[in-house]
Design a protein around this motif. Structure first.
Motif, PDB file in Angstrom:
ATOM      1  N   ASN A 135       0.840  -1.197   0.000  1.00 34.61           N
ATOM      2  CA  ASN A 135       0.000   0.000   0.000  1.00 34.61           C
ATOM      3  C   ASN A 135       0.873   1.244   0.000  1.00 34.61           C
ATOM      4  N   VAL A 136       0.649   2.125  -0.938  1.00 38.84           N
ATOM      5  CA  VAL A 136       1.320   3.428  -0.968  1.00 38.84           C
ATOM      6  C   VAL A 136       0.315   4.448  -0.453  1.00 38.84           C
ATOM      7  N   ALA A 137       0.700   5.183   0.575  1.00 40.61           N
ATOM      8  CA  ALA A 137      -0.220   6.102   1.238  1.00 40.61           C
ATOM      9  C   ALA A 137       0.275   7.544   1.129  1.00 40.61           C
ATOM     10  N   PRO A 138      -0.198   8.262   0.111  1.00 32.98           N
ATOM     11  CA  PRO A 138       0.188   9.681   0.005  1.00 32.98           C
ATOM     12  C   PRO A 138      -0.473  10.506   1.100  1.00 32.98           C
ATOM     13  N   GLY A 139       0.160  11.615   1.397  1.00 28.28           N
ATOM     14  CA  GLY A 139      -0.454  12.616   2.267  1.00 28.28           C
ATOM     15  C   GLY A 139      -0.987  13.715   1.374  1.00 28.28           C
ATOM     16  N   PHE A 140      -0.850  14.942   1.812  1.00 27.97           N
ATOM     17  CA  PHE A 140      -1.221  16.062   0.952  1.00 27.97           C
ATOM     18  C   PHE A 140      -0.310  16.016  -0.264  1.00 27.97           C
ATOM     19  N   LYS A 141      -0.875  15.849  -1.439  1.00 27.45           N
ATOM     20  CA  LYS A 141      -0.104  15.696  -2.673  1.00 27.45           C
ATOM     21  C   LYS A 141      -0.394  16.896  -3.572  1.00 27.45           C
ATOM     22  N   TRP A 142       0.657  17.625  -3.924  1.00 32.41           N
ATOM     23  CA  TRP A 142       0.478  18.837  -4.704  1.00 32.41           C
ATOM     24  C   TRP A 142       0.066  18.508  -6.125  1.00 32.41           C
ATOM     25  N   GLY A 143      -0.982  19.149  -6.551  1.00 32.24           N
ATOM     26  CA  GLY A 143      -1.512  18.984  -7.900  1.00 32.24           C
ATOM     27  C   GLY A 143      -2.745  19.854  -8.031  1.00 32.24           C
ATOM     28  N   PRO A 144      -3.445  19.755  -9.157  1.00 26.88           N
ATOM     29  CA  PRO A 144      -4.588  20.634  -9.416  1.00 26.88           C
ATOM     30  C   PRO A 144      -5.689  20.579  -8.354  1.00 26.88           C
ATOM     31  N   VAL A 145      -5.998  19.399  -7.837  1.00 26.54           N
ATOM     32  CA  VAL A 145      -7.085  19.291  -6.857  1.00 26.54           C
ATOM     33  C   VAL A 145      -6.718  19.999  -5.557  1.00 26.54           C
ATOM     34  N   LEU A 146      -5.525  19.699  -5.037  1.00 25.77           N
ATOM     35  CA  LEU A 146      -5.103  20.324  -3.785  1.00 25.77           C
ATOM     36  C   LEU A 146      -4.895  21.822  -3.973  1.00 25.77           C
ATOM     37  N   GLU A 147      -4.294  22.188  -5.077  1.00 20.63           N
ATOM     38  CA  GLU A 147      -4.063  23.614  -5.333  1.00 20.63           C
ATOM     39  C   GLU A 147      -5.388  24.385  -5.382  1.00 20.63           C
ATOM     40  N   SER A 148      -6.397  23.828  -6.043  1.00 18.61           N
ATOM     41  CA  SER A 148      -7.680  24.541  -6.127  1.00 18.61           C
ATOM     42  C   SER A 148      -8.366  24.607  -4.762  1.00 18.61           C
ATOM     43  N   ALA A 149      -8.220  23.560  -3.946  1.00 20.49           N
ATOM     44  CA  ALA A 149      -8.804  23.588  -2.601  1.00 20.49           C
ATOM     45  C   ALA A 149      -8.134  24.667  -1.749  1.00 20.49           C
ATOM     46  N   PHE A 150      -6.820  24.726  -1.810  1.00 17.61           N
ATOM     47  CA  PHE A 150      -6.109  25.758  -1.058  1.00 17.61           C
ATOM     48  C   PHE A 150      -6.405  27.155  -1.610  1.00 17.61           C
ATOM     49  N   GLN A 151      -6.524  27.266  -2.929  1.00 20.70           N
ATOM     50  CA  GLN A 151      -6.822  28.563  -3.527  1.00 20.70           C
ATOM     51  C   GLN A 151      -8.205  29.054  -3.098  1.00 20.70           C
ATOM     52  N   ALA A 152      -9.163  28.136  -3.023  1.00 21.15           N
ATOM     53  CA  ALA A 152     -10.510  28.508  -2.568  1.00 21.15           C
ATOM     54  C   ALA A 152     -10.459  29.001  -1.128  1.00 21.15           C
ATOM     55  N   GLN A 153      -9.654  28.339  -0.306  1.00 20.24           N
ATOM     56  CA  GLN A 153      -9.484  28.757   1.080  1.00 20.24           C
ATOM     57  C   GLN A 153      -8.827  30.138   1.138  1.00 20.24           C
ATOM     58  N   ALA A 154      -7.811  30.337   0.317  1.00 15.59           N
ATOM     59  CA  ALA A 154      -7.122  31.635   0.273  1.00 15.59           C
ATOM     60  C   ALA A 154      -8.084  32.739  -0.150  1.00 15.59           C
ATOM     61  N   ASP A 155      -8.873  32.467  -1.174  1.00 13.34           N
ATOM     62  CA  ASP A 155      -9.837  33.453  -1.648  1.00 13.34           C
ATOM     63  C   ASP A 155     -10.886  33.764  -0.588  1.00 13.34           C
ATOM     64  N   GLN A 156     -11.349  32.725   0.108  1.00 18.20           N
ATOM     65  CA  GLN A 156     -12.384  32.894   1.127  1.00 18.20           C
ATOM     66  C   GLN A 156     -11.917  33.805   2.257  1.00 18.20           C
ATOM     67  N   TYR A 157     -10.650  33.685   2.633  1.00 16.32           N
ATOM     68  CA  TYR A 157     -10.130  34.441   3.770  1.00 16.32           C
ATOM     69  C   TYR A 157      -9.226  35.600   3.354  1.00 16.32           C
ATOM     70  N   ASP A 158      -9.203  35.904   2.050  1.00 12.82           N
ATOM     71  CA  ASP A 158      -8.395  37.002   1.506  1.00 12.82           C
ATOM     72  C   ASP A 158      -6.919  36.859   1.903  1.00 12.82           C
ATOM     73  N   LEU A 159      -6.389  35.650   1.651  1.00 18.26           N
ATOM     74  CA  LEU A 159      -4.992  35.332   1.940  1.00 18.26           C
ATOM     75  C   LEU A 159      -4.299  34.933   0.644  1.00 18.26           C
ATOM     76  N   THR A 160      -2.983  34.881   0.669  1.00 14.54           N
ATOM     77  CA  THR A 160      -2.239  34.371  -0.476  1.00 14.54           C
ATOM     78  C   THR A 160      -2.209  32.850  -0.383  1.00 14.54           C
ATOM     79  N   LEU A 161      -1.898  32.222  -1.493  1.00 16.67           N
ATOM     80  CA  LEU A 161      -1.774  30.768  -1.517  1.00 16.67           C
ATOM     81  C   LEU A 161      -0.680  30.316  -0.549  1.00 16.67           C
ATOM     82  N   GLU A 162       0.409  31.041  -0.516  1.00 16.48           N
ATOM     83  CA  GLU A 162       1.515  30.705   0.396  1.00 16.48           C
ATOM     84  C   GLU A 162       1.070  30.797   1.860  1.00 16.48           C
ATOM     85  N   GLU A 163       0.259  31.788   2.196  1.00 13.57           N
ATOM     86  CA  GLU A 163      -0.213  31.931   3.574  1.00 13.57           C
ATOM     87  C   GLU A 163      -1.101  30.755   3.989  1.00 13.57           C
TER      88      GLU A 163
END
Length: 166
Positions: A89-117
């Motif tokens: 079994n290979v068990a990834p954690g948070f894996k950077w790609g389009p899905v994770l990036e869009s989820a984080f971007q939505a969070q950033a937009d919601q709270y008026d933060l940068t993606l890095e923040e």
């Protein structure tokens, strides 16, 4: 997404149907071919969510389903081992790609933060302070399928940059 109180348990059936039953059905269908070739390798794609609930993204049904695959890895390695079939079994954690990036971007937009923040607190929970990629996960799968792992079965490999260590 969400926990027990956020979801209808009937909705969990879809997640279980795909993550557990669908995966086991594929293995069942593959065994006759793997036996014919004198063994082979089955590699599940699990998740670090099976080992540690994320404070950042609560995904209880997903984590429970992936936990079932981790357990199936152990049972199937014992059952299929005598046939020369390895199961890991290979068990990834948070894996950077389009899905994770869009989820984080939505969070950033919601709270008026940068993606890095938004990503920094999550990366700070990882020993290596970076997100694994699809390529990292793929290389781990290749290892389990290769002759380098010819005597490796029943194992769970976290590809999570040290997130589970937290």
């Amino acid at each position: 997404m969400g926990g027990l109180l956020d979801n209808n348990l009937e909705d969990w059936d879809k997640v279980s149907e795909i993550n557990i039953k669908g995966t086991l059905h594929l293995v069942q269908e593959a065994v006759p071919y793997l036996k014919k070739d004198e063994g082979g390798a089955v590699v599940f794609i699990g998740s670090a969510a099976a080992a540690i609930p994320s404070e950042d993204f609560l995904q209880m049904s997903y984590g429970i389903g992936k936990g079932a695959l981790k357990t199936a890895t152990h049972y199937l390695s014992k059952e299929l081992g005598p046939l020369g079939i390895r199961v890991n079994n290979v068990a990834p954690g948070f894996k950077w790609g389009p899905v994770l990036e869009s989820a984080f971007q939505a969070q950033a937009d919601q709270y008026d933060l940068t993606l890095e923040e938004v990503t920094k607190p999550v990366k700070d929970k990882m020993a290596l302070r970076r997100f694994p990629t699809d390529d990292d996960v793929a290389k781990s799968c290749i290892f389990f399928c290769s002759d380098y792992a010819k005597n490796v079965t029943g194992q769970n490999l976290y590809v999570d940059a040290g997130y589970v260590l937290n």
